[in-house]
Design an enzyme around this catalytic site. Structure first.
Site, PDB file in Angstrom:
ATOM      1  CB  SER A 115      -1.071   0.234   1.323  1.00  0.00           C
ATOM      2  OG  SER A 115      -0.098   0.128   2.436  1.00  0.00           O
ATOM      3  CE  LYS A 116      -2.188   5.901  -3.556  1.00  0.00           C
ATOM      4  NZ  LYS A 116      -2.928   6.926  -3.916  1.00  0.00           N
TER       5      LYS A 116
END
Length: 465
Positions: A236-237
């Site tokens: 994920s980011k």
């Protein structure tokens, strides 16, 4: 083997996810290895998300990665009538039926099933009512057996038939579901191998019902494990960029990204650096591992540095120019570009991305007077400026303005002052580059040239040059 046809079929999200990029790469490599066809299908049935910008960003990501597809992109939304046609054909064959259950009916049904501890799924209440309109549901197979899917990566996987319900193929408003659209498109496009993430593995059993009901041959499946973050969690980011366009903008090379993504879950001995040409020659689906891969950003940077150093100076300059212009805030002049090119040999040993390389060589293109950074400003105190003034006189009389000549005369200068060479080199570096970190300052001075060196020293010491 019949002619191999693979496809990459992403939904437009505004960027190409790094996991999607690897899936596209595996499909492309497999097709090219077998001299087959690689198709691109945009699954744009979600009209709210499938904007032109989102589609363009996706196409740009595939192009940047260097994966050329065959023919024109296929847009799933444009084939809705064909998808609906198959659903109605299944109804005519008695393999599907119309369902008039409302959302409230279905929610009440599920609540009752949960309350009784039963399997939650459609209870087939409309299967034999003979409705002539409504949503279209497929008739799931009856029986107590299992459905088997043989997957090249996952092996043989089985699901009890009791877990397969009468899923919707066509909604009440006439729009096809994802499950129907994917199967019809893969069949009509003659896809021989479906290579996709293992998050689609459960979908495969539901899609098999459509293949079987229509009497169509199923493609060969290969479900690739997901890419995880360095900590083993879902990528994920919070781990870093997840879109390939971000890596492009950070200065990574597409050939380096291809190499890195290839080795992320696929193995061919212990070789880490594999050219695209070699990858096409040796790629096999059987070499994909079953376990999730973990992003290693340090390794990605190292692979990128390898490919940067392998470029010719002309090739590297072409890739570097947009980043150099962005860092400078304007287009570098011809003299500055020539200096950067002359200094590439040393600069690229100190950088792992094009952005790092641009910032490392920025002093070659910056216009006088240079504004020193904080560290260089501390070096350039009054005593250093006085020393640089004396150095200006020494260098102005130097005929052999080469790295060796400059180093030799400054060694003699340092000895006369009773200083170590480093005490002379550091203020010179600060004055000529505006930083305290650069390649050999003697080599830098040679590349800058005598007039520019004397001019930059003059800016610092107020000596007019």
């Amino acid at each position: 083997m019949s002619k191999v046809i693979t496809r990459f079929a992403p939904s437009p999200t505004g960027y190409l996810h790094i996991g999607g990029g690897r899936t596209a790469l595996f499909n492309w490599l497999f097709a090219r290895h077998h001299h087959g066809t690689f198709l691109l299908r945009i699954e744009d049935t979600d009209r709210a998300r499938s904007t032109k910008d989102a589609v363009d960003a996706l196409l740009d990501g595939v192009k940047w990665l260097g994966l050329d597809w065959d023919g024109e992109p296929i847009f799933q939304f444009a084939r809705m009538n064909r998808h609906a046609e198959v659903a109605h054909d299944l109804v005519r064959q008695g393999k599907a039926y119309y369902c008039q259950c409302t959302p409230d009916d279905l929610e009440k049904m599920r609540a009752e099933q949960r309350e009784k501890g039963q399997h939650v799924g459609y209870d087939r209440r409309c299967r034999d009512k003979g409705h002539t309109s409504g949503a279209v549901r497929i008739k799931a197979p009856d029986g107590a057996g299992d459905m088997l899917v043989s997957d090249i990566v996952q092996g043989d996987v089985q699901v009890p038939l009791s877990q397969l319900d009468d899923m919707i193929l066509l909604r009440a408003d006439g729009t096809p579901t994802y499950m129907l659209s994917v199967v019809v498109d893969d069949h009509d496009m003659d896809i021989t191998h479906v290579i996709r993430g293992d998050d689609h593995l459960n979908n495969t059993f539901r899609q098999r019902m459509i293949y079987d009901a229509m009497g169509w041959n199923t493609p060969v499946f290969a479900h690739v494990p997901m890419i995880h973050g360095p900590d083993g969690g879902k990528l994920s980011k919070r781990h870093g960029a997840v879109g390939l366009e971000a890596y492009r903008d950070m200065g990574y090379l597409p050939e380096a990204m291809r190499n890195y993504l290839l080795r992320l879950g696929w193995g061919h001995g212990d070789t880490e650096i594999i050219s695209t040409e070699e990858a096409i020659n040796v790629f096999a689906l059987e070499d994909i591992g079953r376990s999730p891969s973990r992003m290693d950003f340090a390794k990605l940077a190292s692979v990128n540095a390898h490919y940067m150093r392998g470029l010719t100076d002309d090739g590297l300059m072409e890739r570097l120019m947009p980043f150099l212009e962005q860092a400078l805030g304007e287009k570098p002049d011809a003299a500055g570009r020539q200096r950067v090119k002359a200094g590439l040999h040393d600069l690229k040993e100190r950088a792992e991305t094009l952005i790092e390389l641009a910032h490392a060589g920025l002093f070659y293109v910056r216009k006088r007077p240079l504004l020193p950074d904080d560290a260089a400003d501390k070096v350039l105190d009054s005593s250093a400026r006085q020393l640089l003034g004396d150095m200006h006189g020494v260098l102005s009389g130097l005929a052999d303005f080469t790295s060796a000549g400059i180093e030799q005369v400054l060694k003699s200068f340092a000895a006369e002052k009773g200083l170590k060479l480093g005490k002379v080199a550091m203020p010179l570096r600060a004055a000529l580059t505006g930083t305290t970190n650069s390649p050999s300052i003697f080599h830098v001075a040679e590349i800058l040239g005598k007039n520019e060196v004397l001019g930059r020293l003059g800016d610092v010491t107020k000596i007019i040059s």
